[in-house]
Design an enzyme around this catalytic site. Sequence first.
Site, mmCIF file in Angstrom:
data_model
loop_
_atom_site.group_PDB
_atom_site.id
_atom_site.type_symbol
_atom_site.label_atom_id
_atom_site.label_comp_id
_atom_site.label_asym_id
_atom_site.label_seq_id
_atom_site.Cartn_x
_atom_site.Cartn_y
_atom_site.Cartn_z
ATOM 1 N N ASP A 133 12.256 -0.243 -64.235
ATOM 2 C CA ASP A 133 11.903 -1.004 -65.446
ATOM 3 C C ASP A 133 11.392 -0.158 -66.627
ATOM 4 O OD1 ASP A 133 12.478 -2.908 -63.541
ATOM 5 O OD2 ASP A 133 10.596 -4.008 -63.708
ATOM 6 N N CYS A 158 5.906 -3.807 -60.304
ATOM 7 C CA CYS A 158 7.288 -3.603 -59.858
ATOM 8 C C CYS A 158 7.481 -2.329 -59.050
ATOM 9 C CB CYS A 158 8.225 -3.692 -61.048
ATOM 10 S SG CYS A 158 8.247 -5.382 -61.697
ATOM 11 N N LYS A 198 16.999 -7.901 -62.092
ATOM 12 C CA LYS A 198 16.180 -8.777 -61.253
ATOM 13 C C LYS A 198 15.388 -9.730 -62.120
ATOM 14 C CE LYS A 198 12.541 -5.317 -61.179
ATOM 15 N NZ LYS A 198 11.541 -6.084 -61.967
HETATM 16 C C1 VGL Z 1 6.742 -6.265 -64.297
HETATM 17 C C2 VGL Z 1 5.296 -8.000 -64.625
HETATM 18 C C3 VGL Z 1 6.352 -8.858 -64.868
HETATM 19 C C4 VGL Z 1 6.919 -4.802 -63.981
HETATM 20 C C5 VGL Z 1 7.803 -7.094 -64.534
HETATM 21 O O1 VGL Z 1 7.991 -4.225 -64.296
HETATM 22 O O2 VGL Z 1 5.980 -4.211 -63.392
HETATM 23 N N1 VGL Z 1 5.490 -6.714 -64.325
HETATM 24 N N2 VGL Z 1 7.595 -8.385 -64.821
#
Ligand code: VGL
Length: 198
Positions: free
Chosen positions: A9, A152, A107
Amino acid sequence: MTDALIVIDVQNDFCPGGQLAVSGGDEIVDPINNMMGDFGLVILSQDWHPSDHMSFHTNQHGGTPFAEIQMPYGMQTLWPEHCIIGTEGAEFHPKLHQDRAAAIVRKGMNPAIDSYSTFFENDRKTPTGLTGLLRERAVTSVTLVGLATDFCVAFSAIDAAKQGFKVSVRMDTCRAIDNQGSLERALSAMRTNGVELV
Ligand code: VGL
Ligand code: ZN
């Protein structure tokens, strides 16, 4: 036997100026790019939500960011709107070498279930298919880097360990949200599950 790098991410919304900015999130981009050549396989994970995603506080009547609510699959943190499909915030950081990646795993597309892990959604049952991809590519060990350490990255690392991979998390190329003790909890959960923190 292949060692895979899984980059979690590294997207604009998790970098300074983004909708769910992680402090120092952009500092890890160059070091991650520099690591890519050391691995036989590079995979990118991309948080990818429809605008009606139930993890957004704006889609929960009266919900405030970072509050916890009960969902059919367990407790869920409510987040600011982030990584909405098709927006600039959902794109990878512009300097990330995405051309080096063999695959991108998206995702969080199901509006009813969040997905922190790049292996399983938060119901802990619905697979993304990454385990099969790694096994078919003869991957035995994985190294995780990216955002955010305490959500994540941690969920992905623990799932990878449960799937039988040897897992290490390179802490210098991760950054955390660290809300209400979430980082300490995530670090101890990763250690308990046999994840090596480097
Ligand atoms: C994430 C919160 C919501 C992350 C993704 O990438 O850690 N955290 N969505
Ligand atoms: Zn998300």
